[in-house]
Design a protein around this motif. Structure first.
Motif, PDB file in Angstrom:
ATOM      1  N   TYR A  99     -78.639  49.206 -31.058  1.00  0.00           N
ATOM      2  CA  TYR A  99     -79.955  48.604 -30.828  1.00  0.00           C
ATOM      3  C   TYR A  99     -79.820  47.086 -30.751  1.00  0.00           C
ATOM      4  O   TYR A  99     -80.353  46.442 -29.842  1.00  0.00           O
ATOM      5  CB  TYR A  99     -80.890  49.002 -31.970  1.00  0.00           C
ATOM      6  N   ALA A 100     -79.111  46.515 -31.732  1.00  0.00           N
ATOM      7  CA  ALA A 100     -78.946  45.062 -31.759  1.00  0.00           C
ATOM      8  C   ALA A 100     -78.187  44.574 -30.528  1.00  0.00           C
ATOM      9  O   ALA A 100     -78.552  43.562 -29.909  1.00  0.00           O
ATOM     10  CB  ALA A 100     -78.228  44.648 -33.039  1.00  0.00           C
ATOM     11  N   ARG A 101     -77.128  45.274 -30.156  1.00  0.00           N
ATOM     12  CA  ARG A 101     -76.352  44.868 -28.982  1.00  0.00           C
ATOM     13  C   ARG A 101     -77.202  44.944 -27.719  1.00  0.00           C
ATOM     14  O   ARG A 101     -77.118  44.087 -26.830  1.00  0.00           O
ATOM     15  CB  ARG A 101     -75.115  45.752 -28.834  1.00  0.00           C
ATOM     16  N   PHE A 102     -78.010  45.996 -27.628  1.00  0.00           N
ATOM     17  CA  PHE A 102     -78.886  46.159 -26.466  1.00  0.00           C
ATOM     18  C   PHE A 102     -79.862  44.989 -26.369  1.00  0.00           C
ATOM     19  O   PHE A 102     -80.053  44.410 -25.294  1.00  0.00           O
ATOM     20  CB  PHE A 102     -79.657  47.475 -26.587  1.00  0.00           C
ATOM     21  N   ALA A 103     -80.475  44.637 -27.483  1.00  0.00           N
ATOM     22  CA  ALA A 103     -81.446  43.541 -27.480  1.00  0.00           C
ATOM     23  C   ALA A 103     -80.790  42.221 -27.068  1.00  0.00           C
ATOM     24  O   ALA A 103     -81.352  41.448 -26.275  1.00  0.00           O
ATOM     25  CB  ALA A 103     -82.073  43.406 -28.863  1.00  0.00           C
ATOM     26  N   LEU A 104     -79.597  41.969 -27.587  1.00  0.00           N
ATOM     27  CA  LEU A 104     -78.915  40.707 -27.281  1.00  0.00           C
ATOM     28  C   LEU A 104     -78.371  40.684 -25.859  1.00  0.00           C
ATOM     29  O   LEU A 104     -78.187  39.611 -25.273  1.00  0.00           O
ATOM     30  CB  LEU A 104     -77.792  40.467 -28.284  1.00  0.00           C
ATOM     31  N   ALA A 105     -78.121  41.873 -25.286  1.00  0.00           N
ATOM     32  CA  ALA A 105     -77.658  41.944 -23.896  1.00  0.00           C
ATOM     33  C   ALA A 105     -78.812  41.784 -22.911  1.00  0.00           C
ATOM     34  O   ALA A 105     -78.587  41.458 -21.744  1.00  0.00           O
ATOM     35  CB  ALA A 105     -76.945  43.273 -23.641  1.00  0.00           C
ATOM     36  N   HIS A 106     -80.045  42.028 -23.377  1.00  0.00           N
ATOM     37  CA  HIS A 106     -81.237  41.910 -22.524  1.00  0.00           C
ATOM     38  C   HIS A 106     -82.280  41.042 -23.227  1.00  0.00           C
ATOM     39  O   HIS A 106     -83.389  41.503 -23.527  1.00  0.00           O
ATOM     40  CB  HIS A 106     -81.820  43.290 -22.214  1.00  0.00           C
ATOM     41  N   PRO A 107     -81.944  39.785 -23.511  1.00  0.00           N
ATOM     42  CA  PRO A 107     -82.840  38.963 -24.338  1.00  0.00           C
ATOM     43  C   PRO A 107     -84.207  38.708 -23.708  1.00  0.00           C
ATOM     44  O   PRO A 107     -85.215  38.670 -24.416  1.00  0.00           O
ATOM     45  CB  PRO A 107     -82.058  37.660 -24.518  1.00  0.00           C
ATOM     46  N   VAL A 108     -84.253  38.521 -22.391  1.00  0.00           N
ATOM     47  CA  VAL A 108     -85.543  38.247 -21.751  1.00  0.00           C
ATOM     48  C   VAL A 108     -86.447  39.475 -21.850  1.00  0.00           C
ATOM     49  O   VAL A 108     -87.613  39.387 -22.257  1.00  0.00           O
ATOM     50  CB  VAL A 108     -85.357  37.848 -20.276  1.00  0.00           C
ATOM     51  N   GLN A 109     -85.895  40.632 -21.490  1.00  0.00           N
ATOM     52  CA  GLN A 109     -86.694  41.857 -21.543  1.00  0.00           C
ATOM     53  C   GLN A 109     -87.124  42.161 -22.978  1.00  0.00           C
ATOM     54  O   GLN A 109     -88.267  42.567 -23.216  1.00  0.00           O
ATOM     55  CB  GLN A 109     -85.893  43.034 -20.972  1.00  0.00           C
ATOM     56  N   TYR A 110     -86.221  41.950 -23.921  1.00  0.00           N
ATOM     57  CA  TYR A 110     -86.563  42.233 -25.318  1.00  0.00           C
ATOM     58  C   TYR A 110     -87.647  41.278 -25.803  1.00  0.00           C
ATOM     59  O   TYR A 110     -88.573  41.693 -26.506  1.00  0.00           O
ATOM     60  CB  TYR A 110     -85.320  42.117 -26.202  1.00  0.00           C
ATOM     61  N   ARG A 111     -87.532  40.039 -25.435  1.00  0.00           N
ATOM     62  CA  ARG A 111     -88.532  39.054 -25.858  1.00  0.00           C
ATOM     63  C   ARG A 111     -89.916  39.408 -25.299  1.00  0.00           C
ATOM     64  O   ARG A 111     -90.923  39.347 -26.005  1.00  0.00           O
ATOM     65  CB  ARG A 111     -88.112  37.662 -25.395  1.00  0.00           C
ATOM     66  N   VAL A 112     -89.948  39.796 -24.021  1.00  0.00           N
ATOM     67  CA  VAL A 112     -91.223  40.121 -23.383  1.00  0.00           C
ATOM     68  C   VAL A 112     -91.860  41.357 -24.012  1.00  0.00           C
ATOM     69  O   VAL A 112     -93.061  41.385 -24.307  1.00  0.00           O
ATOM     70  CB  VAL A 112     -91.027  40.340 -21.871  1.00  0.00           C
ATOM     71  N   LEU A 113     -91.073  42.396 -24.236  1.00  0.00           N
ATOM     72  CA  LEU A 113     -91.619  43.681 -24.665  1.00  0.00           C
ATOM     73  C   LEU A 113     -91.774  43.822 -26.171  1.00  0.00           C
ATOM     74  O   LEU A 113     -92.634  44.589 -26.636  1.00  0.00           O
ATOM     75  CB  LEU A 113     -90.734  44.812 -24.146  1.00  0.00           C
ATOM     76  N   MET A 114     -90.970  43.073 -26.942  1.00  0.00           N
ATOM     77  CA  MET A 114     -90.946  43.317 -28.381  1.00  0.00           C
ATOM     78  C   MET A 114     -91.282  42.090 -29.233  1.00  0.00           C
ATOM     79  O   MET A 114     -91.470  42.222 -30.444  1.00  0.00           O
ATOM     80  CB  MET A 114     -89.553  43.816 -28.787  1.00  0.00           C
ATOM     81  N   MET A 115     -91.376  40.918 -28.639  1.00  0.00           N
ATOM     82  CA  MET A 115     -91.574  39.710 -29.435  1.00  0.00           C
ATOM     83  C   MET A 115     -92.854  38.964 -29.088  1.00  0.00           C
ATOM     84  O   MET A 115     -93.076  37.868 -29.592  1.00  0.00           O
ATOM     85  CB  MET A 115     -90.351  38.792 -29.278  1.00  0.00           C
ATOM     86  N   ARG A 116     -93.685  39.550 -28.245  1.00  0.00           N
ATOM     87  CA  ARG A 116     -94.965  38.931 -27.909  1.00  0.00           C
ATOM     88  C   ARG A 116     -96.097  39.802 -28.442  1.00  0.00           C
ATOM     89  O   ARG A 116     -95.941  41.019 -28.562  1.00  0.00           O
ATOM     90  CB  ARG A 116     -95.113  38.767 -26.395  1.00  0.00           C
ATOM     91  N   PRO A 117     -97.256  39.202 -28.743  1.00  0.00           N
ATOM     92  CA  PRO A 117     -98.394  40.019 -29.189  1.00  0.00           C
ATOM     93  C   PRO A 117     -98.783  41.038 -28.122  1.00  0.00           C
ATOM     94  O   PRO A 117     -98.754  40.742 -26.927  1.00  0.00           O
ATOM     95  CB  PRO A 117     -99.509  38.984 -29.397  1.00  0.00           C
ATOM     96  N   ALA A 118     -99.116  42.244 -28.561  1.00  0.00           N
ATOM     97  CA  ALA A 118     -99.552  43.276 -27.626  1.00  0.00           C
ATOM     98  C   ALA A 118    -100.886  42.858 -27.006  1.00  0.00           C
ATOM     99  O   ALA A 118    -101.762  42.309 -27.677  1.00  0.00           O
ATOM    100  CB  ALA A 118     -99.699  44.610 -28.346  1.00  0.00           C
ATOM    101  N   THR A 119    -101.033  43.107 -25.717  1.00  0.00           N
ATOM    102  CA  THR A 119    -102.239  42.689 -25.004  1.00  0.00           C
ATOM    103  C   THR A 119    -103.246  43.814 -24.818  1.00  0.00           C
ATOM    104  O   THR A 119    -104.422  43.558 -24.589  1.00  0.00           O
ATOM    105  CB  THR A 119    -101.874  42.124 -23.621  1.00  0.00           C
ATOM    106  N   GLY A 120    -102.805  45.069 -24.908  1.00  0.00           N
ATOM    107  CA  GLY A 120    -103.706  46.183 -24.667  1.00  0.00           C
ATOM    108  C   GLY A 120    -103.941  47.017 -25.909  1.00  0.00           C
ATOM    109  O   GLY A 120    -103.496  46.695 -27.008  1.00  0.00           O
ATOM    110  N   GLN A 121    -104.675  48.103 -25.737  1.00  0.00           N
ATOM    111  CA  GLN A 121    -104.951  49.028 -26.829  1.00  0.00           C
ATOM    112  C   GLN A 121    -103.754  49.973 -27.030  1.00  0.00           C
ATOM    113  O   GLN A 121    -103.036  50.286 -26.103  1.00  0.00           O
ATOM    114  CB  GLN A 121    -106.201  49.849 -26.512  1.00  0.00           C
ATOM    115  N   GLY A 122    -103.596  50.440 -28.251  1.00  0.00           N
ATOM    116  CA  GLY A 122    -102.541  51.401 -28.531  1.00  0.00           C
ATOM    117  C   GLY A 122    -101.179  50.746 -28.686  1.00  0.00           C
ATOM    118  O   GLY A 122    -101.024  49.531 -28.602  1.00  0.00           O
ATOM    119  N   VAL A 123    -100.182  51.593 -28.908  1.00  0.00           N
ATOM    120  CA  VAL A 123     -98.814  51.116 -29.109  1.00  0.00           C
ATOM    121  C   VAL A 123     -98.152  50.884 -27.755  1.00  0.00           C
ATOM    122  O   VAL A 123     -98.158  51.782 -26.914  1.00  0.00           O
ATOM    123  CB  VAL A 123     -97.997  52.149 -29.914  1.00  0.00           C
TER     124      VAL A 123
END
Length: 241
Positions: A99-123
């Motif tokens: 998991y950690a290696r995946f996140a560090l290999a795709h930092p932009v995608q991880y930042r967008v999907l997992m490090m920003r406040p959710a904008t919509g309803q639900g998970v």
């Protein structure tokens, strides 16, 4: 950067155009290393289409950004499945490191999907998939009783620890982190895994520090001398596993 104007798509080729737009967006993300470079105008130019053509497939920039970042999540699911073999506790450790290696290999995608406040309803879809895979790995450990408790609650704690580690590495690249980032990740995984295994077995009131230290010394010595060795305790396998 210039791009040749694309010939207008024929009827029934909308899916092909959407794929070209996504590939163009993915290239921009990879080359720039930042989601700021992903504007509808820049994507349209890279794909050789008009900006209104992009709007035919994506409502706005955020929709395009989330869709292109989710494309790597297929790899995320495959990575988890490949590591869910053998001893459940060791498999959980492998999954956490992957998991950690995946996140560090795709930092932009991880930042967008997992490090920003959710904008919509639900998970959000990425978070939902992360916790689903983590719960599966934890549930196998509960079956063999190396972990005790509700798999979802245990998984949330473990996920928080690994996510916190990789989020700091991504968000604070200038911090003087240890040169061996794998060693840092290993340590976080072991702390989270072994700490979770011990937590439900500890009394509500712990003894004084000196007594606790002696008890832990004895516990560690007994495990190190056992047939499984210390690697099973530490969720540790040879580097690169």
């Amino acid at each position: 950067m210039t791009s040749m104007r694309r010939v207008r798509a024929r009827r029934g080729e909308g899916g092909l155009l959407r794929e070209e737009i996504l590939r163009a967006a993915e290239d921009l993300l990879t080359e720039s290393g930042s989601e700021d470079a992903l504007t509808l105008r820049a994507v349209a130019q890279r794909a050789g289409v008009s900006t209104p053509s992009v709007y035919l497939h994506f409502a706005d920039r955020e929709a395009l950004l989330e869709t292109v970042c989710l494309r790597v999540w297929d790899e995320f699911g495959r990575m988890f499945r490949e590591n869910l073999t053998g001893d459940p506790f060791l498999a959980l450790g492998r999954c956490a490191r992957a998991y950690a290696r995946f996140a560090l290999a795709h930092p932009v995608q991880y930042r967008v999907l997992m490090m920003r406040p959710a904008t919509g309803q639900g998970v959000p879809p990425a978070a939902a998939e992360c916790i689903r895979h983590m719960v599966d790995a934890v549930a196998a450990c509960v079956v063999v009783r190396v972990l005790e408790g509700d798999p979802e609650e245990l998984a949330l704690g473990l996920w928080s620890a690994v996510h916190g580690c990789v989020s700091l590495l991504i968000a604070q690249p200038s911090f003087p982190w240890p040169e061996d980032r794998e060693a840092l990740i290993d340590r976080v995984v072991r702390i989270a895994g072994v700490g979770t295994a011990l937590l439900t077995r500890l009394p509500d009131t712990l003894p004084p520090s000196g007594v606790l230290a002696d008890e832990l010394d004895g516990f560690g010595a007994r495990l190190a001398g056992g047939p499984a060795g210390s690697s099973a305790v530490g969720m540790e396998e040879p580097r690169g596993a």
